[in-house]
Design an enzyme around this catalytic site. Sequence first.
Site, PDB file in Angstrom:
ATOM      1  N   ARG A   1     -59.722 -31.623  -8.859  1.00 33.53           N
ATOM      2  CA  ARG A   1     -58.847 -30.835  -9.726  1.00 33.53           C
ATOM      3  C   ARG A   1     -58.196 -29.665  -8.989  1.00 33.53           C
ATOM      4  O   ARG A   1     -57.148 -29.178  -9.412  1.00 33.53           O
ATOM      5  CB  ARG A   1     -59.612 -30.374 -10.972  1.00 33.53           C
ATOM      6  CG  ARG A   1     -60.143 -31.551 -11.773  1.00 33.53           C
ATOM      7  CD  ARG A   1     -60.290 -31.255 -13.235  1.00 33.53           C
ATOM      8  NE  ARG A   1     -61.029 -32.329 -13.897  1.00 33.53           N
ATOM      9  CZ  ARG A   1     -60.505 -33.477 -14.312  1.00 33.53           C
ATOM     10  NH1 ARG A   1     -59.222 -33.702 -14.134  1.00 33.53           N
ATOM     11  NH2 ARG A   1     -61.251 -34.395 -14.901  1.00 33.53           N
TER      12      ARG A   1
ATOM     13  N   GLU B   1     -62.649 -28.299 -17.886  1.00 29.22           N
ATOM     14  CA  GLU B   1     -62.115 -29.108 -16.794  1.00 29.22           C
ATOM     15  C   GLU B   1     -60.595 -28.984 -16.674  1.00 29.22           C
ATOM     16  O   GLU B   1     -60.019 -29.316 -15.639  1.00 29.22           O
ATOM     17  CB  GLU B   1     -62.501 -30.573 -16.974  1.00 29.22           C
ATOM     18  CG  GLU B   1     -61.876 -31.237 -18.183  1.00 29.22           C
ATOM     19  CD  GLU B   1     -62.546 -32.553 -18.534  1.00 29.22           C
ATOM     20  OE1 GLU B   1     -61.828 -33.554 -18.630  1.00 29.22           O
ATOM     21  OE2 GLU B   1     -63.783 -32.578 -18.703  1.00 29.22           O
TER      22      GLU B   1
ATOM     23  N   LYS C   1     -61.703 -39.209  -6.446  1.00 27.21           N
ATOM     24  CA  LYS C   1     -62.898 -39.054  -7.271  1.00 27.21           C
ATOM     25  C   LYS C   1     -62.660 -39.575  -8.677  1.00 27.21           C
ATOM     26  O   LYS C   1     -63.522 -40.242  -9.255  1.00 27.21           O
ATOM     27  CB  LYS C   1     -63.306 -37.576  -7.303  1.00 27.21           C
ATOM     28  CG  LYS C   1     -64.499 -37.247  -8.185  1.00 27.21           C
ATOM     29  CD  LYS C   1     -64.777 -35.755  -8.162  1.00 27.21           C
ATOM     30  CE  LYS C   1     -65.853 -35.354  -9.167  1.00 27.21           C
ATOM     31  NZ  LYS C   1     -67.191 -35.841  -8.794  1.00 27.21           N
TER      32      LYS C   1
END
Length: 450
Positions: free
Chosen positions: A403, A331, A428
């Site tokens: 992201r 991530e 989010k």
Amino acid sequence: MTETPALHALWPAPTADSAVQATVTVPGSKSVTNRALVLAALASEPGWVRRPLRSRDSQLMSDALRALGVGIEETVSSSSAGEGDSGEAWRIIPAALHGPATVDVGNAGTVMRFLPPVATLATGDIRFDGDPRSYERPLGQVITALRTLGARIDDDGRGALPLTVQGGGALEGGTVEIDASNSSQFVSALLLSAPRFNQGVEVRHVGTNLPSMPHIRMTVEMLRAAGVQVDTPESGGEKNVWRVAPGALLGRDLIVEPDLSNAQPFLAAALITGGTVTIRDWPRRTTQPGDALRRIFTDMGGSCELTDAGLVFTGTGKIHGIDVDLSEVGELTPGIAAVAALADSESVLRGVAHLRMHETDRLAALTKEINGLGGDVTETEDGLRIRPRPLHGGTFHTYDDHRMATAGAIIGLAVQDVLIENVATTAKTLPDFPKMWADMLGQEPSGAGA
């Protein structure tokens, strides 16, 4: 169900005109918040989740649990867990889970994967639906595993959303094989509900790769804290095998850690501008993948110190390329790629082929968007190769991926006239990002999403 809005508003990413000097309070961890909600909902007694992340993903999770009959009371309360600790707190009141109900997963991996096992413990039909992108994200391994354990699921043979779990009020459980190569969430999904299965569960990962192991460790640690017996490879068990014994889950009073992965853009700002950023309340011990930023960004040219005030990170303004395996912390790839595009040497990011199945195909998206600003990024079999080149302004598309939006903002610190499409997608997991970003820079919020 929820339709992803066609948001084309462009947010002018602020450029830093000096070294950043800031102290930042990052909201709570999404991964911890949503696991805590599931465990509290399945507990035998009420519990508290304090300092939770209030974002789209956590709201989807809490709304879904309410739809199944769980009581969630949102309050501002003082915690017994620590003197002087106060703030937002959610009191979770478990109840007999029931349908009929409809769960909107949005595009939240934790909701679409963690809650079908919970739904097998409900009585009645529980339908799962979500954003169009959620139909494309891997779920078949969870569906097949639950059927092996005794669940009845109607997905019209798609192995994906939308689907209906025909809850029978209990699940037999037992041993199941699963290929979690695409997401560690497949393993966590089964472990979280396993204490409530009649036989518990034995999960055997049979794939060649298992990404994001820290998230599985997080799941195991939180289960154990709730009184559950869990045997893992790390505790002397078989490799790639997790066993959860059946039993009652204790209600807890849990304080959610700051989301360390969401601290990434702020740490990157210190690295890029040669400034200093302090992230408040950085834990001294954690299972969060974001803790790896201390090592990775130090290798890229910064330095850090963990103090009573938090993590103090300082950059020199010089950014070095890096060759790094990100398989356990995938991530973090978008933010690392953004920093690498500004480095003084080539970077190779490896071990993240699974990112092709995240909120968007993150490898393709990063390649396209950084190259659209003049960069030189190529996809490899399992990651990215980034050769720094002078970048220029332009539109940085986000693909409804939070992201991607923060990665574009990182580049915008050093490159003028970068416009982020739909910066609001950061809600989010990181509400109010545009304001937090402007506050860090000592600027006024501006543009779409501010």
